[in-house]
Motif scaffolding. Structure first.
Motif, PDB file in Angstrom:
ATOM      1  N   ALA A 114      -0.103   4.380  -9.068  1.00 54.23           N
ATOM      2  CA  ALA A 114      -0.909   4.573  -8.020  1.00 54.23           C
ATOM      3  C   ALA A 114      -0.579   5.366  -6.982  1.00 54.23           C
ATOM      4  CB  ALA A 114      -1.425   2.982  -7.420  1.00 54.23           C
TER       5      ALA A 114
ATOM      6  N   LEU B 231      -9.798   6.624  -1.766  1.00 51.12           N
ATOM      7  CA  LEU B 231      -9.687   6.648  -2.962  1.00 51.12           C
ATOM      8  C   LEU B 231     -10.287   5.637  -3.943  1.00 51.12           C
ATOM      9  CD1 LEU B 231      -5.704   7.900  -3.187  1.00 51.12           C
ATOM     10  CD2 LEU B 231      -7.943   9.280  -3.113  1.00 51.12           C
ATOM     11  N   SER B 232     -10.882   4.568  -3.216  1.00 50.43           N
ATOM     12  CA  SER B 232     -10.965   3.226  -3.952  1.00 50.43           C
ATOM     13  C   SER B 232     -12.104   3.394  -5.099  1.00 50.43           C
ATOM     14  CB  SER B 232     -11.487   2.177  -3.006  1.00 50.43           C
ATOM     15  OG  SER B 232     -12.396   2.415  -2.104  1.00 50.43           O
TER      16      SER B 232
ATOM     17  N   CYS C 102      -4.156   9.945   2.432  1.00 51.30           N
ATOM     18  CA  CYS C 102      -4.879   8.883   1.649  1.00 51.30           C
ATOM     19  C   CYS C 102      -4.002   7.594   1.701  1.00 51.30           C
ATOM     20  CB  CYS C 102      -5.195   9.380   0.242  1.00 51.30           C
ATOM     21  SG  CYS C 102      -3.734   9.506  -0.625  1.00 51.30           S
TER      22      CYS C 102
ATOM     23  N   ASN D 159       0.757  -0.997   0.082  1.00 54.95           N
ATOM     24  CA  ASN D 159       0.043  -0.159  -0.103  1.00 54.95           C
ATOM     25  C   ASN D 159       0.917   1.206   0.013  1.00 54.95           C
ATOM     26  OD1 ASN D 159      -2.620  -0.492   0.033  1.00 54.95           O
ATOM     27  ND2 ASN D 159      -2.921  -0.419   2.091  1.00 54.95           N
TER      28      ASN D 159
ATOM     29  N   CYS E  16      -3.245   4.137  -1.123  1.00 60.02           N
ATOM     30  CA  CYS E  16      -3.699   3.651  -2.432  1.00 60.02           C
ATOM     31  C   CYS E  16      -2.987   2.030  -2.550  1.00 60.02           C
ATOM     32  CB  CYS E  16      -3.493   4.498  -3.534  1.00 60.02           C
ATOM     33  SG  CYS E  16      -1.669   5.137  -3.428  1.00 60.02           S
ATOM     34  N   SER E  17      -3.825   1.320  -3.221  1.00 58.68           N
ATOM     35  CA  SER E  17      -3.291   0.199  -3.378  1.00 58.68           C
ATOM     36  C   SER E  17      -1.961   0.195  -4.422  1.00 58.68           C
ATOM     37  CB  SER E  17      -4.369  -1.097  -3.752  1.00 58.68           C
ATOM     38  OG  SER E  17      -3.636  -2.334  -4.030  1.00 58.68           O
TER      39      SER E  17
ATOM     40  N   GLY F 157      -2.089   9.166  -5.877  1.00 57.83           N
ATOM     41  CA  GLY F 157      -2.390   9.486  -4.503  1.00 57.83           C
ATOM     42  C   GLY F 157      -1.847  10.972  -4.206  1.00 57.83           C
TER      43      GLY F 157
ATOM     44  N   PHE G 133      -9.180  10.182  -8.942  1.00 58.35           N
ATOM     45  CA  PHE G 133      -7.930   9.080  -8.571  1.00 58.35           C
ATOM     46  C   PHE G 133      -7.877   8.371  -9.819  1.00 58.35           C
ATOM     47  CE2 PHE G 133      -6.273   5.033  -7.275  1.00 58.35           C
ATOM     48  CZ  PHE G 133      -4.881   5.480  -6.763  1.00 58.35           C
TER      49      PHE G 133
END
Ligand code: FES
Length: 650
Positions: free
Chosen positions: A524, A611-612, A403, A389, A405-406, A528, A617
């Motif tokens: 990603a 953010l998913s 935040c 992550n 993000c993956s 972010g 994003f």
């Protein structure tokens, strides 16, 4: 502080200063001087030959050199240890190309962690006032005129001598059962341990005599992959020793999602809790053995970890962390006795947990913010911790947005065909000769290569891009005439090491699919950061420092990371590395109850962006699926440099 020595490489006449004990091959990498190196510095490929012209060295092998070469002053660069100013000549067979093009831009090389704080001096961060303290008490023995209860007698003395109020003290039954015997056996001369929690004090232990010189705390960073421990002396905040190990839960899954799935099986949660308890217990044994104390001497633990790891440690069901709308059971946790959690340390220590913000923004990040004094900073800073992550916090002492993000497991070696964790034999540094496309690789521990870790992956993709071997979408230019680029089982690939030079008996390659995975991961993380900036109306120029935490960040090359578009193109002096910020923060909190409270305040005040399902994003993510980025103006320096490098190299 180690001495630094000047190493000069001929015939290109490039010099660099390196600390005593550095290998000559690493010095070449730092100076961006190409020497062929196919076995990662293991001494077995025999390709990194150099001729010593002047200066003293430590040479630990003569393998792969003929008698004649030895007579002529040849050495293997990977086995030469610098201990003097030296001049070496790189023979043509170790260069395989026009010497003029072997020197590339060496600005911005940065692999050494630079602390924004001195971990040795706790006073730099806070006024020491530990969470837990011991107090020596000499009590008046009971008489008919003074026959108050034993516990009242202790509390009265604490109040009289140390101004600690009765209403604040909590005593558990276990301690109450011990009190009458310890008091009388010790003739009313005792030491009590008091642990602070908000406006309460827990009386956690009673010992005979004066043991106030023996006060220890164990600080733990529970990572999904690794667990790190520091033993500190609470009387002065000094680090006594440290240790680390893999998280034993790895046998149940590599990442947080598979662990959560495992926890949902019958007895899965208790198995995972048992495994992390075992890892922490083992580390505790290692550190006390090293320091000649016993487990009984540990008064308390301070632990930081991501939200899932903390749920598993405490035996709390984590499944809703994984399901939309991603809700943890709790972000704050009161101190708990370690024995209740299956941690075999002793029967009196309590464990304190650094609070989390949300399901994917854990106490490890809060701990890191504490470590770099984020909350007292006036200027805007960006804190980044990248692993599977990417977690980032933007702000200063007055406000913070965050935040997560993956990024996927690519940056930690997962999903990459020959990806491995940063362990011995992992290729961690790579340079590519722009004329011959031959790689120069260095492995961790200078062992024969067994795979490639995150920093090696970034280096490789950046070098492939800079040398004109791949295009902006990460696709190979297939017309290049070299054995290092070939069609493999699943498309084109680049050979980092041929089988005869590896320890796995096969070629180590980087495939086009691997490059795609890396591009998705870096995109990603970059997206972010941009979303955070957009939400507060700031730009990269407004950021004073970009603080990089975590093991990945410690060894990553900033310039290469900018080249692939993982980090923004800002002046290099804005980047600051703090190593394992999470672990540093646990030490600060262990030594300051105020900082432990500050951790809770930060966790409650950060604005977290989910953010998913955020459309902005996704838009930013798609823009980042190029090297370095769709809009070349955002990475003008990189594009200019690459244009020059490619013209020069071809
Ligand atoms: S012998 Fe030095 S890198 Fe292989």
């Amino acid at each position: 502080m180690k001495n630094k020595y000047k190493v000069t490489f001929k015939p290109m006449n490039v010099s660099i200063h390196v600390p005593e004990g550095e290998s000559l091959l690493r010095a070449a990498i730092l100076a961006n001087v190409h020497i062929n190196a196919s076995c990662g510095g293991n001494g077995t490929c025999g390709k990194c030959k150099v001729i010593l012209e002047s200066g003293k060295i430590n040479n630990i092998t003569v393998m792969n050199l003929s008698q004649e070469e030895i007579k002529d002053g040849y050495y293997l660069a990977c086995k030469v240890i610098v201990k003097d100013d030296i001049i070496v000549n790189i023979p043509i067979e170790s260069q395989l190309g026009d010497k003029k093009v072997l020197i590339k831009d060496s600005k911005g090389i940065h692999r050494q962690p630079t602390q924004i704080l001195s971990p040795e001096i706790i006073e730099d961060i806070c006024k020491p006032d530990p969470i837990g303290k011991k107090y020596f008490l000499e009590l008046a023995e009971p008489t008919l005129e003074d026959n108050i209860s034993d516990i009242q007698r202790i509390i009265r003395e604490l109040k009289n001598r140390y101004d600690i109020q009765e209403k604040d003290i909590l005593v558990n039954n276990k301690v109450l059962r011990q009190i009458p015997y310890v008091l009388r056996e010790a003739r009313f001369k005792i030491t009590v341990t008091l642990l602070n929690y908000k406006d309460k004090v827990i009386l956690s232990r009673i010992e005979p005599g004066d043991t106030t010189h023996m006060q220890y705390a164990l600080c733990i960073d529970v990572g999904t992959t690794s667990v790190y421990a520091l033993l500190i002396d609470v009387t002065n905040g000094k680090i006594l020793t440290e240790a680390s190990d893999y998280n034993a839960q790895l046998t149940c899954g590599e990442d947080v999602i598979t662990r959560i799935v495992f926890a949902q099986r019958k007895d899965g949660l208790s198995k995972l809790q048992g495994l992390i308890g075992e890892t922490i217990s083992n580390l505790a044994n290692v550190v006390v053995d090293k320091c000649g104390i016993t487990l009984e001497d540990i008064s308390y633990l301070v632990v930081a970890g991501n939200t899932t790891m903390i749920h598993l440690l405490l035996g709390i069901p984590p499944q809703y962390i994984r399901e939309t709308p991603y809700v943890p059971v709790s972000n704050t946790f009161p101190p708990t006795m370690v024995e209740e959690l299956g941690i075999n340390i002793n029967s009196h220590a309590y464990i304190y947990i650094i609070p989390s913000v949300a399901s994917y923004l854990g106490g490890d990040i809060i701990s890191g913010l504490i470590a770099c004094s984020f909350t007292t900073r006036k200027e805007v800073c960006l804190y980044i911790d990248i692993g599977t992550n990417g977690e980032m916090v933007l702000g200063c002492g007055d406000w913070m947005v965050a935040c997560s993000c993956s990024a996927g497991p690519a940056l930690e070696g997962g999903t990459i065909k020959f990806g491995i964790r940063a362990t011995e034999g992992a290729i961690e540094e790579v340079r590519i000769n722009p004329l011959t496309y031959e790689p120069m690789i260095l492995t961790i521990g200078q062992k024969k290569p067994i795979g490639i870790c995150g920093s090696g992956l970034i280096d490789t993709v950046a070098e492939l891009f800079e040398c004109g071997i791949i295009d902006q979408q990460g696709k190979f230019y297939t017309h290049l005439n070299t054995e290092y680029i070939r069609r493999g089982e699943s498309g084109f690939e680049y050979v980092l090491a041929f089988a005869e030079n590896t320890d796995i008996g096969k070629d180590i390659v980087l495939t086009e699919t691997d490059i795609e995975d890396l591009i998705r991961a870096k995109s990603a993380a970059y997206a972010g950061i941009k979303i955070l900036l957009q939400n507060v109306g700031l730009t990269f120029d407004d950021i004073k420092y970009i603080i990089i935490s975590g093991n990945f960040g410690t060894y990553v090359d900033i310039q290469k990371s900018i080249t692939i578009g993982l980090f923004p193109e800002v002046p290099k002096d804005k980047f600051v590395f703090i190593g394992n910020g999470s672990l540093l923060g646990t030490r600060v909190c262990a030594m300051s109850k105020d900082m432990m409270e500050t951790a809770e305040r930060i966790a409650n005040s950060i604005t977290n962006f989910e953010l998913s399902e955020n459309k902005d994003f996704m838009d930013e993510f798609i823009k980042g699926l190029f090297l370095p980025y769709t809009d070349a103006n955002e990475f003008k320096g990189v594009m200019d440099r690459i244009a020059i490098s490619q013209r020069f190299g071809r």
